[in-house]
Motif scaffolding. Structure first.
Motif, PDB file in Angstrom:
ATOM      1  N   VAL A  79     -11.883  78.266  -4.431  1.00 12.37           N
ATOM      2  CA  VAL A  79     -12.176  77.431  -5.519  1.00 12.37           C
ATOM      3  C   VAL A  79     -13.473  77.728  -6.624  1.00 12.37           C
ATOM      4  N   ASN A  80     -13.796  76.798  -7.533  1.00 12.09           N
ATOM      5  CA  ASN A  80     -14.912  77.145  -8.291  1.00 12.09           C
ATOM      6  C   ASN A  80     -14.785  78.448  -9.201  1.00 12.09           C
ATOM      7  N   ARG A  81     -13.407  78.800  -9.574  1.00 11.55           N
ATOM      8  CA  ARG A  81     -13.364  80.177 -10.127  1.00 11.55           C
ATOM      9  C   ARG A  81     -13.891  80.046 -11.708  1.00 11.55           C
ATOM     10  N   ARG A  82     -14.792  81.121 -11.842  1.00 14.38           N
ATOM     11  CA  ARG A  82     -15.297  81.406 -13.004  1.00 14.38           C
ATOM     12  C   ARG A  82     -14.987  82.486 -13.631  1.00 14.38           C
ATOM     13  N   VAL A  83     -14.112  82.810 -14.712  1.00 10.39           N
ATOM     14  CA  VAL A  83     -13.523  84.054 -15.272  1.00 10.39           C
ATOM     15  C   VAL A  83     -14.169  84.275 -16.425  1.00 10.39           C
ATOM     16  N   SER A  84     -14.556  85.694 -16.581  1.00  8.46           N
ATOM     17  CA  SER A  84     -14.821  86.018 -17.773  1.00  8.46           C
ATOM     18  C   SER A  84     -14.170  87.718 -18.054  1.00  8.46           C
ATOM     19  N   PHE A  85     -13.971  87.577 -19.328  1.00 10.61           N
ATOM     20  CA  PHE A  85     -12.867  88.716 -19.882  1.00 10.61           C
ATOM     21  C   PHE A  85     -13.971  89.922 -20.640  1.00 10.61           C
ATOM     22  N   ASP A 101     -15.966  80.756  -5.015  1.00 15.47           N
ATOM     23  CA  ASP A 101     -16.432  80.292  -3.802  1.00 15.47           C
ATOM     24  C   ASP A 101     -15.065  80.128  -2.894  1.00 15.47           C
ATOM     25  N   TYR A 102     -15.259  80.393  -1.467  1.00 18.79           N
ATOM     26  CA  TYR A 102     -13.961  80.264  -0.634  1.00 18.79           C
ATOM     27  C   TYR A 102     -14.589  79.462   0.566  1.00 18.79           C
ATOM     28  N   VAL A 103     -13.578  78.768   1.292  1.00 18.31           N
ATOM     29  CA  VAL A 103     -13.793  78.272   2.565  1.00 18.31           C
ATOM     30  C   VAL A 103     -12.643  78.610   3.134  1.00 18.31           C
ATOM     31  N   GLY A 124     -18.156  81.330   1.507  1.00 20.96           N
ATOM     32  CA  GLY A 124     -18.951  82.224   0.791  1.00 20.96           C
ATOM     33  C   GLY A 124     -18.527  82.355  -0.700  1.00 20.96           C
ATOM     34  N   ARG A 125     -18.854  83.434  -1.131  1.00 18.96           N
ATOM     35  CA  ARG A 125     -18.291  83.676  -2.469  1.00 18.96           C
ATOM     36  C   ARG A 125     -17.505  84.991  -2.466  1.00 18.96           C
ATOM     37  N   TYR A 126     -16.529  85.151  -3.387  1.00 18.21           N
ATOM     38  CA  TYR A 126     -15.840  86.236  -3.896  1.00 18.21           C
ATOM     39  C   TYR A 126     -16.321  86.584  -5.306  1.00 18.21           C
ATOM     40  N   GLY A 127     -16.611  87.979  -5.446  1.00 19.52           N
ATOM     41  CA  GLY A 127     -16.574  88.734  -6.585  1.00 19.52           C
ATOM     42  C   GLY A 127     -15.534  89.546  -6.678  1.00 19.52           C
ATOM     43  N   PHE A 128     -14.508  89.375  -7.776  1.00 21.44           N
ATOM     44  CA  PHE A 128     -13.173  90.152  -8.184  1.00 21.44           C
ATOM     45  C   PHE A 128     -13.433  90.829  -9.453  1.00 21.44           C
ATOM     46  N   ALA A 129     -13.199  92.148  -9.669  1.00 22.07           N
ATOM     47  CA  ALA A 129     -12.967  92.768 -10.703  1.00 22.07           C
ATOM     48  C   ALA A 129     -11.529  92.885 -11.106  1.00 22.07           C
ATOM     49  N   VAL A 144     -16.700  90.517  -0.814  1.00 25.01           N
ATOM     50  CA  VAL A 144     -16.754  89.229  -0.129  1.00 25.01           C
ATOM     51  C   VAL A 144     -18.344  89.024   0.207  1.00 25.01           C
ATOM     52  N   GLN A 145     -18.978  87.817  -0.138  1.00 25.12           N
ATOM     53  CA  GLN A 145     -20.247  87.420   0.333  1.00 25.12           C
ATOM     54  C   GLN A 145     -20.406  86.536   1.317  1.00 25.12           C
ATOM     55  N   GLU A 146     -20.053  86.570   2.391  1.00 24.35           N
ATOM     56  CA  GLU A 146     -19.779  85.507   3.377  1.00 24.35           C
ATOM     57  C   GLU A 146     -21.216  84.608   3.455  1.00 24.35           C
ATOM     58  N   LYS A 147     -21.386  83.403   3.376  1.00 26.79           N
ATOM     59  CA  LYS A 147     -22.663  82.436   3.374  1.00 26.79           C
ATOM     60  C   LYS A 147     -22.728  81.810   4.755  1.00 26.79           C
TER      61      LYS A 147
END
Length: 161
Positions: A79-85, A101-103, A124-129, A144-147
């Protein structure tokens, strides 16, 4: 911005969003062939913050298959996907980054016939490239950044190696 450029941006946004959803579904369904197909040939994933490994998509898929076998019920919510090109001044517009973010509730195998109850939940939070390829958008990196994580009282932490 011209209408044509705006339409292309919307199409890219939808394609990137679909790719992230396909990632979650592949992990939840244990479809490791599909998981690997979501990555570029040089794509890598890093699950070290969650007790996992870092490596190419094939190596990580094999590790996930073994590690997640104890959890037949998985429901990845991204969720809370922030996309930047990538901007045209710095690249060809064929790259993107997504922070989301993920649950992830998961249930251990219990042998029962009813629906599984989540025994283990993490977030936590994902960083995707991502990179545009001839086959469409593909993941070049997943971090993956597990919180946090929660286990039922008295239940030992799962071994993820």
């Amino acid at each position: 911005m011209t209408q044509r450029v705006e339409l292309a941006t919307v199409r890219d946004q939808l394609a990137v969003d679909g790719l992230i959803t396909d990632y979650a579904v592949a992990v939840d369904d244990g479809d490791w062939t599909a998981y690997r197909s979501l990555f570029t040939l040089d794509g890598r994933a890093d699950y070290r913050s969650a007790g996992g490994i870092e490596g190419d998509a094939g190596k990580v898929a094999a590790w996930l298959a073994e590690s997640l076998a104890a959890f037949p019920m998985r429901q990845h919510l991204i969720v809370n996907r922030r996309v930047s090109f990538g901007v045209w001044e710095h690249d060809t517009g064929d790259t993107a980054r997504v922070q989301a973010d993920y649950v992830n509730p998961m249930g251990f195998a219990d042998g029962g016939d009813g629906p599984a109850t989540p025994d283990f939940v993490c977030g936590g939070r994902y960083g995707f490239a991502l990179r545009r390829t001839d086959d469409g958008w593909r993941l070049s990196e997943v971090v993956v950044q597990e919180k946090w994580r929660r286990l039922p009282d008295g239940h030992p932490a799962p071994v993820i190696n």
